[in-house]
Design an enzyme around this catalytic site. Sequence first.
Site, PDB file in Angstrom:
ATOM      1  N   ALA A  15      33.738  51.563  29.353  1.00 30.78           N
ATOM      2  CA  ALA A  15      33.061  52.849  29.338  1.00 30.78           C
ATOM      3  C   ALA A  15      31.856  53.095  30.049  1.00 30.78           C
ATOM      4  O   ALA A  15      31.352  54.185  29.975  1.00 30.78           O
ATOM      5  CB  ALA A  15      32.716  53.265  27.676  1.00 30.78           C
ATOM      6  N   SER A 145      48.705  50.425  35.823  1.00 28.03           N
ATOM      7  CA  SER A 145      48.228  50.679  37.241  1.00 28.03           C
ATOM      8  C   SER A 145      49.610  50.790  37.817  1.00 28.03           C
ATOM      9  O   SER A 145      50.525  50.140  37.430  1.00 28.03           O
ATOM     10  CB  SER A 145      47.615  49.506  37.817  1.00 28.03           C
ATOM     11  OG  SER A 145      47.410  49.651  39.181  1.00 28.03           O
ATOM     12  N   TYR A 159      46.321  40.582  39.535  1.00 26.95           N
ATOM     13  CA  TYR A 159      46.265  41.949  39.225  1.00 26.95           C
ATOM     14  C   TYR A 159      47.595  42.877  38.891  1.00 26.95           C
ATOM     15  O   TYR A 159      47.695  43.155  37.692  1.00 26.95           O
ATOM     16  CB  TYR A 159      45.287  42.710  40.001  1.00 26.95           C
ATOM     17  CG  TYR A 159      45.223  44.176  39.565  1.00 26.95           C
ATOM     18  CD1 TYR A 159      44.207  44.642  38.724  1.00 26.95           C
ATOM     19  CD2 TYR A 159      45.971  45.284  40.352  1.00 26.95           C
ATOM     20  CE1 TYR A 159      44.018  45.797  38.244  1.00 26.95           C
ATOM     21  CE2 TYR A 159      45.806  46.515  39.729  1.00 26.95           C
ATOM     22  CZ  TYR A 159      44.777  46.813  38.858  1.00 26.95           C
ATOM     23  OH  TYR A 159      44.447  48.244  38.413  1.00 26.95           O
ATOM     24  N   ALA A 161      50.318  41.639  38.164  1.00 29.88           N
ATOM     25  CA  ALA A 161      50.960  40.937  37.172  1.00 29.88           C
ATOM     26  C   ALA A 161      50.525  41.266  35.673  1.00 29.88           C
ATOM     27  O   ALA A 161      51.005  41.344  34.929  1.00 29.88           O
ATOM     28  CB  ALA A 161      51.088  39.225  37.182  1.00 29.88           C
TER      29      ALA A 161
END
Length: 243
Positions: A15, A145, A159, A161
């Site tokens: 955050a 993603s 990343y 995977a």
Amino acid sequence: MTLPFKEQFAVVTGAGSGIGKETVRVLAERGARGIVLADLNLDSASHVASDIAATTGCVCVPCQLDVAQPASIEAMFRFAIERFGSLDVLVNGAGICTYLPVEELDAQKWERVMDINLRGSYLCAREAIRLMKPRRRGKIVNIASVAARIGGVASGVDYVASKGGVLSMTYALAKACIPFGINVNGVAPGVIDTPLITAHSYPEGTIIGHPRDVANVIAFLASEDARHVQGCTIDVNGGLYMH
């Protein structure tokens, strides 16, 4: 004006910046009563919490979290319950993006990305589910993603995977949570203007979105408007990938 998160409490990981930061802002603007801003960088989370609390009136509480450490995750959720008493929404936003070529990606580097992006998201979801099941309600939103859809734009295999794992995990958690009234969904952002990508170059002509573009979709999935949406990961990429 309808406030979809009125009297609700949320935890947003990652955050302190980027999509996580903007998600906190959107939830607060739409009536959230209290939000735990969990981030490895406590200073960033504290700054964001102060800013959003001052402009929205939401009780924003920073908490340091290292999602690579299971004990840190458990401590953060204990803190959230001690502070607010219940949990309505979890947004799994903490993560890292890597760009190493295959030849430089060893086992240790691979495991670090998996620990943060995939295992960390799972363990946060597990803790949230434990809190939500007795109430038979709750919303969990995972951030995957576009890399998991297309094999990456510029990011490393690790990343890609890890985010592919987040996609599959979202399906599995959603199935497990159906009997308990808990919705588990996800978003798959494209290239978004956040600190994760600004330090790296992308191919000319790459469409770059704003964190708010993703935060608005997260807020939809976290609201009762999405009560019949389960196991879905929505692509937010400006047309980089369509299916």
